[in-house]
Design a protein around this motif. Structure first.
Motif, PDB file in Angstrom:
ATOM      1  N   LEU A 101     -20.341  16.970 -16.837  1.00 20.04           N
ATOM      2  CA  LEU A 101     -19.132  17.315 -17.671  1.00 20.04           C
ATOM      3  C   LEU A 101     -20.376  17.178 -19.234  1.00 20.04           C
ATOM      4  O   LEU A 101     -19.522  16.216 -20.299  1.00 20.04           O
ATOM      5  CB  LEU A 101     -17.742  16.415 -17.456  1.00 20.04           C
ATOM      6  CG  LEU A 101     -16.898  16.755 -17.966  1.00 20.04           C
ATOM      7  CD1 LEU A 101     -16.585  18.685 -17.409  1.00 20.04           C
ATOM      8  CD2 LEU A 101     -15.595  16.077 -17.578  1.00 20.04           C
ATOM      9  N   ASP A 102     -21.311  18.389 -19.628  1.00 19.53           N
ATOM     10  CA  ASP A 102     -21.172  18.422 -20.461  1.00 19.53           C
ATOM     11  C   ASP A 102     -21.755  19.477 -21.041  1.00 19.53           C
ATOM     12  O   ASP A 102     -21.088  20.607 -20.636  1.00 19.53           O
ATOM     13  CB  ASP A 102     -22.979  17.617 -20.453  1.00 19.53           C
ATOM     14  CG  ASP A 102     -23.528  17.739 -21.705  1.00 19.53           C
ATOM     15  OD1 ASP A 102     -23.312  18.220 -22.627  1.00 19.53           O
ATOM     16  OD2 ASP A 102     -24.229  17.008 -21.645  1.00 19.53           O
ATOM     17  N   LEU A 155     -22.851  21.261 -23.018  1.00 21.65           N
ATOM     18  CA  LEU A 155     -24.371  21.842 -23.439  1.00 21.65           C
ATOM     19  C   LEU A 155     -24.457  22.397 -21.393  1.00 21.65           C
ATOM     20  O   LEU A 155     -25.128  23.507 -21.452  1.00 21.65           O
ATOM     21  CB  LEU A 155     -25.765  21.501 -23.805  1.00 21.65           C
ATOM     22  CG  LEU A 155     -24.970  20.344 -24.948  1.00 21.65           C
ATOM     23  CD1 LEU A 155     -26.151  20.203 -25.805  1.00 21.65           C
ATOM     24  CD2 LEU A 155     -24.727  21.865 -25.878  1.00 21.65           C
ATOM     25  N   ILE A 156     -24.033  22.267 -21.402  1.00 18.48           N
ATOM     26  CA  ILE A 156     -24.381  23.051 -19.495  1.00 18.48           C
ATOM     27  C   ILE A 156     -23.827  23.586 -18.547  1.00 18.48           C
ATOM     28  O   ILE A 156     -24.321  23.936 -17.725  1.00 18.48           O
ATOM     29  CB  ILE A 156     -25.124  21.578 -18.297  1.00 18.48           C
ATOM     30  CG1 ILE A 156     -24.518  20.374 -17.862  1.00 18.48           C
ATOM     31  CG2 ILE A 156     -26.397  21.357 -19.144  1.00 18.48           C
ATOM     32  CD1 ILE A 156     -24.807  19.625 -17.146  1.00 18.48           C
ATOM     33  N   ILE A 157     -22.070  23.182 -18.498  1.00 20.32           N
ATOM     34  CA  ILE A 157     -21.121  24.340 -17.824  1.00 20.32           C
ATOM     35  C   ILE A 157     -20.693  24.980 -19.049  1.00 20.32           C
ATOM     36  O   ILE A 157     -21.115  25.424 -19.839  1.00 20.32           O
ATOM     37  CB  ILE A 157     -20.021  23.252 -17.956  1.00 20.32           C
ATOM     38  CG1 ILE A 157     -18.902  22.480 -19.275  1.00 20.32           C
ATOM     39  CG2 ILE A 157     -20.462  21.828 -16.746  1.00 20.32           C
ATOM     40  CD1 ILE A 157     -17.826  22.212 -18.880  1.00 20.32           C
ATOM     41  N   ASP A 158     -20.333  26.407 -17.837  1.00 22.81           N
ATOM     42  CA  ASP A 158     -20.288  27.689 -18.542  1.00 22.81           C
ATOM     43  C   ASP A 158     -18.921  27.669 -19.047  1.00 22.81           C
ATOM     44  O   ASP A 158     -17.898  26.867 -18.848  1.00 22.81           O
ATOM     45  CB  ASP A 158     -20.283  28.512 -17.184  1.00 22.81           C
ATOM     46  CG  ASP A 158     -18.629  28.593 -16.221  1.00 22.81           C
ATOM     47  OD1 ASP A 158     -18.151  28.987 -16.295  1.00 22.81           O
ATOM     48  OD2 ASP A 158     -19.382  27.392 -15.616  1.00 22.81           O
ATOM     49  N   THR A 213     -14.881  27.972 -17.167  1.00 26.32           N
ATOM     50  CA  THR A 213     -14.728  26.594 -16.605  1.00 26.32           C
ATOM     51  C   THR A 213     -14.903  24.847 -17.735  1.00 26.32           C
ATOM     52  O   THR A 213     -13.993  24.467 -18.426  1.00 26.32           O
ATOM     53  CB  THR A 213     -16.596  25.803 -16.618  1.00 26.32           C
ATOM     54  OG1 THR A 213     -16.666  26.597 -14.488  1.00 26.32           O
ATOM     55  CG2 THR A 213     -15.579  24.192 -15.486  1.00 26.32           C
ATOM     56  N   ARG A 262     -13.137  26.313 -20.882  1.00 31.00           N
ATOM     57  CA  ARG A 262     -12.003  26.954 -21.276  1.00 31.00           C
ATOM     58  C   ARG A 262     -11.532  25.840 -20.346  1.00 31.00           C
ATOM     59  O   ARG A 262      -9.776  25.703 -20.616  1.00 31.00           O
ATOM     60  CB  ARG A 262     -11.438  28.456 -21.753  1.00 31.00           C
ATOM     61  CG  ARG A 262     -11.136  28.773 -22.444  1.00 31.00           C
ATOM     62  CD  ARG A 262     -10.915  30.381 -23.083  1.00 31.00           C
ATOM     63  NE  ARG A 262     -11.127  30.716 -21.210  1.00 31.00           N
ATOM     64  CZ  ARG A 262     -11.610  31.606 -20.585  1.00 31.00           C
ATOM     65  NH1 ARG A 262     -12.664  32.122 -21.518  1.00 31.00           N
ATOM     66  NH2 ARG A 262     -11.450  32.265 -20.504  1.00 31.00           N
ATOM     67  N   ASP A 263     -11.296  26.846 -19.256  1.00 31.41           N
ATOM     68  CA  ASP A 263     -10.902  25.313 -18.373  1.00 31.41           C
ATOM     69  C   ASP A 263     -10.226  24.215 -18.816  1.00 31.41           C
ATOM     70  O   ASP A 263      -9.444  23.897 -18.642  1.00 31.41           O
ATOM     71  CB  ASP A 263     -11.170  25.531 -16.791  1.00 31.41           C
ATOM     72  CG  ASP A 263     -10.698  27.041 -17.034  1.00 31.41           C
ATOM     73  OD1 ASP A 263      -9.457  27.680 -17.439  1.00 31.41           O
ATOM     74  OD2 ASP A 263     -11.192  27.913 -15.147  1.00 31.41           O
ATOM     75  N   VAL A 264     -11.523  23.764 -18.746  1.00 32.62           N
ATOM     76  CA  VAL A 264     -11.386  22.199 -19.088  1.00 32.62           C
ATOM     77  C   VAL A 264     -10.559  21.675 -20.315  1.00 32.62           C
ATOM     78  O   VAL A 264      -9.742  20.672 -20.428  1.00 32.62           O
ATOM     79  CB  VAL A 264     -12.526  21.470 -19.153  1.00 32.62           C
ATOM     80  CG1 VAL A 264     -12.680  19.895 -19.708  1.00 32.62           C
ATOM     81  CG2 VAL A 264     -13.441  21.745 -17.791  1.00 32.62           C
TER      82      VAL A 264
END
Lengths: 231, 231
Positions: A97-98, A100-103, A106, A108-110
């Motif tokens: 859950l970083d 910098l590495i998630i698209d 996702t 925005r979803d988080v």
DNA sequence: CTTGTACTATATGTACTACAAATATACAAA
DNA sequence: TTTGTATATTTGTAGTACATATAGTACAAG
């Protein structure tokens, strides 16, 4: 046009997954652990036995075990062997859950997930919070009068963090802490942080004298800038 | 008394964590990936180079890489080497979120987390849902008239699943799916499933004609048995 | 200009051996 | 009963060797 079809291909089709032995062994081991219904602390077979039983090299077994160990499902001790452990469900989450590495999708979803949580806290709060909790929350809210921006950011975290803490749900609290970087990142992406119609002191006031419904309304007003920006 | 002190010791002190090389390398690699700010698809150094650069055996590097691969942070292809990937943040979660292996406290926490999510859905729902969505939801709700219990359980899942889907947040939706087993497990633990004052058709009716606040109230009534059982 | 075929270099995947390091266990000593 | 010591055993790490798959290339055929 031809180009767009081509570039979309890899995204739409994805890549064929070639399962490695380590993957299979990991699944097998997880099944094994479940089937045997081990309790935390129970001893597990040693690596060499597992390797022999599965018909693979100790190398492969160790790769699979390394994954389970990372997830906290097992612990290993020299000479003793391995024992089952209660996995920390958020430990794995933490690693990926970083911002910098998630698209972006996702991300925005988080961000929205955090808003959903925040809006859903009310019922748990009103069931569990104490007067002492509200006092503490009020202290936090009051401390942000006439302070600079960096202090406000820290206090924002402290305030909402205290809210989660007041639910008496430590998993929820930890979850919130993990979501913080995502929240902070998304905030900086869009624009400067704006607070809604209701500020922290307003929320405290509601908690002390208002109803659960008042609080839900107040929290929505507090977070309204984020909701308005959505979609 | 001596016994209690001794038995408490392990609980209070915990165990010293002897970091293995694989642990260190995993951290190093993650830092490396972040620092270099690779984009998904970018090529990574090959295993032997990493091993040499880090001063460890290829074995250790592979254990660390195996973990990152499980988390979806990297993908490996023969001959090509490794490339960075966008990790699926829920993939890791999925593996440990098993009612049978997590401890009771966490289980209860996760159960409550689901309730919090459910209660917080309203704002997202009222922002994004369409008439077609409500129609579909109504079909699900109506289909549960005069049906046996096993059908009702499936429909319960379908109904609430559709609610999550209507938020347009696919991460949230997947999260709900993962939480299902926990929910089901806790339900069976305590007592037979009871539905609150408001049933599914009641919720649909509110969605169609009521306000957001009505829905929040309705959802609380629907879930009230669970809230009442809490703490 | 696209498609099919064959080849090759190369990085990952797997197996195996050897040894270092730690420590549970047993046992001796105080 | 506690404390020190030796030993056996298991994990941790290193290194070698080979199998396997495939990106890349070249070239032929349509």
């Amino acid at each position: 046009m031809q180009d767009t079809i081509q570039s979309d291909l890899s995204k739409n089709l994805g890549r064929v997954k070639s399962n490695t032995m380590a993957d299979s062994v990991e699944v097998k081991l997880r099944q094994y652990l479940k089937k045997m219904s081990f309790k935390p602390g129970d001893a597990l077979p040693k690596e060499t036995d597992l390797a022999e039983a599965l018909g693979v090299s100790r190398n492969v077994v160790r790769e699979a075990l390394s994954r389970l160990r990372m997830l906290g499902m097992i612990e290993t001790r020299k000479r003793k062997g391995m024992v089952l452990a209660s996995p920390d469900i958020l430990q794995a989450f933490e690693r990926v859950l970083d911002p910098l590495i998630i698209d972006d999708t996702t991300l925005r979803d988080v961000f929205e997930l955090r808003l959903v949580l925040e809006m859903g806290l009310a019922d748990l709060l009103y069931k569990r919070m104490t007067d002492a909790d509200i006092d503490e929350l009020e202290d936090i809210a009051n401390s942000e009068i006439n302070k600079d921006k960096s202090f406000l950011v820290k206090n924002e975290i402290a305030f909402h963090g205290k809210l989660y803490e007041m639910t008496g749900n430590s998993t929820l609290k930890r979850f919130q802490i993990m979501l913080l970087p995502v929240f902070a990142y998304v905030i900086t992406l869009v624009d400067k942080p704006t607070s809604g119609k209701i500020d922290h002191r307003g929320l405290v006031e509601i908690l002390r004298n208002g109803t659960k419904e008042d609080f839900k309304k107040g929290m929505y007003d507090h977070l309204k800038p984020h909701f308005d920006r959505m979609k």
